[in-house]
Design a protein around this motif. Sequence first.
Motif, PDB file in Angstrom:
ATOM      1  N   ARG A 269       0.845  -1.194   0.000  1.00 17.89           N
ATOM      2  CA  ARG A 269       0.000   0.000   0.000  1.00 17.89           C
ATOM      3  C   ARG A 269       0.877   1.240   0.000  1.00 17.89           C
ATOM      4  NH1 ARG A 269      -5.119  -0.722   1.951  1.00 17.89           N
ATOM      5  NH2 ARG A 269      -5.589  -2.800   2.685  1.00 17.89           N
ATOM      6  N   THR A 270       0.347   2.304  -0.611  1.00 19.61           N
ATOM      7  CA  THR A 270       1.020   3.587  -0.515  1.00 19.61           C
ATOM      8  C   THR A 270       0.021   4.692  -0.767  1.00 19.61           C
ATOM      9  OG1 THR A 270       3.092   4.733  -1.047  1.00 19.61           O
ATOM     10  CG2 THR A 270       1.821   3.854  -2.913  1.00 19.61           C
ATOM     11  N   LEU A 271       0.401   5.904  -0.412  1.00 19.80           N
ATOM     12  CA  LEU A 271      -0.416   7.091  -0.618  1.00 19.80           C
ATOM     13  C   LEU A 271       0.412   8.063  -1.458  1.00 19.80           C
ATOM     14  CD1 LEU A 271      -3.075   8.560   0.134  1.00 19.80           C
ATOM     15  CD2 LEU A 271      -1.819   9.555   2.059  1.00 19.80           C
ATOM     16  N   LEU A 272      -0.166   8.488  -2.583  1.00 22.10           N
ATOM     17  CA  LEU A 272       0.559   9.322  -3.545  1.00 22.10           C
ATOM     18  C   LEU A 272      -0.099  10.677  -3.724  1.00 22.10           C
ATOM     19  CD1 LEU A 272       0.756   6.587  -6.305  1.00 22.10           C
ATOM     20  CD2 LEU A 272       2.654   7.305  -4.830  1.00 22.10           C
ATOM     21  N   GLY A 273       0.718  11.688  -3.926  1.00 24.17           N
ATOM     22  CA  GLY A 273       0.265  13.000  -4.377  1.00 24.17           C
ATOM     23  C   GLY A 273       0.902  13.224  -5.735  1.00 24.17           C
ATOM     24  N   SER A 274       1.944  14.052  -5.761  1.00 24.77           N
ATOM     25  CA  SER A 274       2.680  14.274  -7.013  1.00 24.77           C
ATOM     26  C   SER A 274       3.689  13.166  -7.270  1.00 24.77           C
ATOM     27  CB  SER A 274       3.386  15.629  -6.989  1.00 24.77           C
ATOM     28  OG  SER A 274       4.302  15.697  -5.914  1.00 24.77           O
ATOM     29  N   CYS A 275       3.943  12.326  -6.269  1.00 20.01           N
ATOM     30  CA  CYS A 275       4.842  11.180  -6.435  1.00 20.01           C
ATOM     31  C   CYS A 275       4.192  10.163  -7.369  1.00 20.01           C
ATOM     32  CB  CYS A 275       5.116  10.526  -5.098  1.00 20.01           C
ATOM     33  SG  CYS A 275       6.010  11.569  -3.935  1.00 20.01           S
ATOM     34  N   VAL A 276       5.007   9.220  -7.828  1.00 17.10           N
ATOM     35  CA  VAL A 276       4.511   8.163  -8.711  1.00 17.10           C
ATOM     36  C   VAL A 276       4.900   6.805  -8.140  1.00 17.10           C
ATOM     37  CG1 VAL A 276       4.844   7.079 -10.984  1.00 17.10           C
ATOM     38  CG2 VAL A 276       4.397   9.528 -10.828  1.00 17.10           C
ATOM     39  N   ALA A 277       3.961   5.870  -8.218  1.00 17.95           N
ATOM     40  CA  ALA A 277       4.234   4.475  -7.885  1.00 17.95           C
ATOM     41  C   ALA A 277       4.271   3.677  -9.177  1.00 17.95           C
ATOM     42  CB  ALA A 277       3.166   3.903  -6.964  1.00 17.95           C
ATOM     43  N   VAL A 278       5.282   2.846  -9.293  1.00 17.08           N
ATOM     44  CA  VAL A 278       5.389   1.901 -10.395  1.00 17.08           C
ATOM     45  C   VAL A 278       5.243   0.516  -9.779  1.00 17.08           C
ATOM     46  CG1 VAL A 278       6.898   0.914 -12.166  1.00 17.08           C
ATOM     47  CG2 VAL A 278       6.944   3.387 -11.719  1.00 17.08           C
ATOM     48  N   THR A 279       4.349  -0.297 -10.343  1.00 17.54           N
ATOM     49  CA  THR A 279       4.277  -1.690  -9.931  1.00 17.54           C
ATOM     50  C   THR A 279       4.724  -2.556 -11.108  1.00 17.54           C
ATOM     51  OG1 THR A 279       1.960  -2.046 -10.585  1.00 17.54           O
ATOM     52  CG2 THR A 279       2.364  -1.267  -8.335  1.00 17.54           C
TER      53      THR A 279
ATOM     54  N   VAL B 218      -6.054  15.922 -10.279  1.00 17.91           N
ATOM     55  CA  VAL B 218      -5.922  16.724  -9.067  1.00 17.91           C
ATOM     56  C   VAL B 218      -6.193  15.847  -7.853  1.00 17.91           C
ATOM     57  CG1 VAL B 218      -6.873  18.692  -7.799  1.00 17.91           C
ATOM     58  CG2 VAL B 218      -6.618  18.822 -10.284  1.00 17.91           C
ATOM     59  N   GLY B 219      -5.358  15.975  -6.834  1.00 22.34           N
ATOM     60  CA  GLY B 219      -5.566  15.252  -5.582  1.00 22.34           C
ATOM     61  C   GLY B 219      -4.627  14.074  -5.408  1.00 22.34           C
ATOM     62  N   HIS B 220      -4.849  13.358  -4.328  1.00 21.61           N
ATOM     63  CA  HIS B 220      -3.979  12.220  -4.028  1.00 21.61           C
ATOM     64  C   HIS B 220      -4.721  10.908  -4.260  1.00 21.61           C
ATOM     65  CE1 HIS B 220      -6.037  12.724  -0.121  1.00 21.61           C
ATOM     66  NE2 HIS B 220      -5.864  11.421  -0.005  1.00 21.61           N
ATOM     67  N   ARG B 221      -3.933   9.831  -4.258  1.00 20.85           N
ATOM     68  CA  ARG B 221      -4.473   8.492  -4.483  1.00 20.85           C
ATOM     69  C   ARG B 221      -3.937   7.536  -3.422  1.00 20.85           C
ATOM     70  NH1 ARG B 221      -3.138  10.687  -9.360  1.00 20.85           N
ATOM     71  NH2 ARG B 221      -4.495  10.293 -11.129  1.00 20.85           N
ATOM     72  N   GLN B 222      -4.816   6.631  -3.018  1.00 21.38           N
ATOM     73  CA  GLN B 222      -4.399   5.513  -2.184  1.00 21.38           C
ATOM     74  C   GLN B 222      -4.293   4.316  -3.114  1.00 21.38           C
ATOM     75  OE1 GLN B 222      -7.156   4.232   0.824  1.00 21.38           O
ATOM     76  NE2 GLN B 222      -5.570   3.056   1.885  1.00 21.38           N
ATOM     77  N   ILE B 223      -3.170   3.599  -3.052  1.00 24.28           N
ATOM     78  CA  ILE B 223      -2.879   2.477  -3.946  1.00 24.28           C
ATOM     79  C   ILE B 223      -2.732   1.203  -3.112  1.00 24.28           C
ATOM     80  CG2 ILE B 223      -1.265   1.578  -5.679  1.00 24.28           C
ATOM     81  CD1 ILE B 223      -2.660   4.253  -6.442  1.00 24.28           C
ATOM     82  N   VAL B 224      -3.328   0.124  -3.609  1.00 24.46           N
ATOM     83  CA  VAL B 224      -3.162  -1.197  -2.988  1.00 24.46           C
ATOM     84  C   VAL B 224      -2.810  -2.180  -4.098  1.00 24.46           C
ATOM     85  CG1 VAL B 224      -4.217  -3.033  -1.643  1.00 24.46           C
ATOM     86  CG2 VAL B 224      -4.859  -0.654  -1.201  1.00 24.46           C
ATOM     87  N   PHE B 225      -1.651  -2.831  -3.972  1.00 22.61           N
ATOM     88  CA  PHE B 225      -1.125  -3.785  -4.956  1.00 22.61           C
ATOM     89  C   PHE B 225      -1.182  -5.173  -4.353  1.00 22.61           C
ATOM     90  CE2 PHE B 225       3.188  -5.101  -7.035  1.00 22.61           C
ATOM     91  CZ  PHE B 225       2.546  -5.874  -7.973  1.00 22.61           C
ATOM     92  N   ASP B 226      -2.002  -6.049  -4.936  1.00 16.63           N
ATOM     93  CA  ASP B 226      -2.167  -7.426  -4.455  1.00 16.63           C
ATOM     94  C   ASP B 226      -1.253  -8.338  -5.258  1.00 16.63           C
ATOM     95  OD1 ASP B 226      -2.989  -9.995  -3.783  1.00 16.63           O
ATOM     96  OD2 ASP B 226      -5.113  -9.464  -3.754  1.00 16.63           O
ATOM     97  N   LEU B 227      -0.265  -8.906  -4.575  1.00 14.61           N
ATOM     98  CA  LEU B 227       0.703  -9.755  -5.259  1.00 14.61           C
ATOM     99  C   LEU B 227       0.167 -11.147  -5.557  1.00 14.61           C
ATOM    100  CD1 LEU B 227       3.103  -7.960  -3.201  1.00 14.61           C
ATOM    101  CD2 LEU B 227       3.943  -8.667  -5.428  1.00 14.61           C
ATOM    102  N   SER B 228      -1.028 -11.464  -5.098  1.00 10.56           N
ATOM    103  CA  SER B 228      -1.639 -12.760  -5.425  1.00 10.56           C
ATOM    104  C   SER B 228      -2.047 -12.833  -6.884  1.00 10.56           C
ATOM    105  CB  SER B 228      -2.862 -13.019  -4.548  1.00 10.56           C
ATOM    106  OG  SER B 228      -2.485 -13.089  -3.203  1.00 10.56           O
TER     107      SER B 228
ATOM    108  N   ALA C 107      -8.688  10.861  -4.044  1.00  8.68           N
ATOM    109  CA  ALA C 107      -9.350  11.800  -3.135  1.00  8.68           C
ATOM    110  C   ALA C 107      -9.039  13.213  -3.606  1.00  8.68           C
ATOM    111  CB  ALA C 107      -8.852  11.602  -1.717  1.00  8.68           C
ATOM    112  N   PRO C 108     -10.018  14.077  -3.573  1.00 13.02           N
ATOM    113  CA  PRO C 108      -9.798  15.446  -4.049  1.00 13.02           C
ATOM    114  C   PRO C 108      -8.887  16.239  -3.126  1.00 13.02           C
ATOM    115  CG  PRO C 108     -11.960  15.265  -3.076  1.00 13.02           C
ATOM    116  CD  PRO C 108     -11.372  13.875  -3.097  1.00 13.02           C
ATOM    117  N   VAL C 109      -8.356  17.335  -3.667  1.00 10.74           N
ATOM    118  CA  VAL C 109      -7.549  18.256  -2.869  1.00 10.74           C
ATOM    119  C   VAL C 109      -8.489  19.001  -1.937  1.00 10.74           C
ATOM    120  CG1 VAL C 109      -6.089  20.308  -3.000  1.00 10.74           C
ATOM    121  CG2 VAL C 109      -5.861  18.513  -4.714  1.00 10.74           C
TER     122      VAL C 109
END
Length: 159
Positions: A21-31, A133-143, A152-154
Amino acid sequence: MKDVTVQPGEVFIATAPQRARTLLGSCVAVTLWHPLRRIGAMSHFLLPRRATPRGAELDGRYGDEALDWMVRELSRRGVVPRECEAKLFGGGSMFPRHAGPMSADIGRNNGEAARLLLAERGIAIVSEDLFGVGHRQIVFDLSDGSVWSRRAPVSKGAR
């Protein structure tokens, strides 16, 4: 199932049954996920690359180094990175009211850099949820390699 929180600047590599799991704003997650081996990796980077020369150790705060780290660790586990499916998330504008022609769009730069870095390594992007615009909550399921993104909005004070 074990849940792990990936903090800014971190890289996480694991097999099923785990979730990252992670929480992103202007950052980027790569899976990156290998469907046959059921092994994957997630990064949470802050900037595309360092402004200063690279150090001896890879630093997950920078997109190019985070991806190099992921590729290296997956390769050590017998995974061919080009056989992985990539998904991209984040790159949001956190202060849209302050955006203008002279302002740096950090989120857009991060997202475009992630696309380019994956293309340079021949890794296919199968899905993305970038920008806006806004942030995101990310959940990556490795199964099963699925990634959920909840935006979520700003807050009104940031607009």
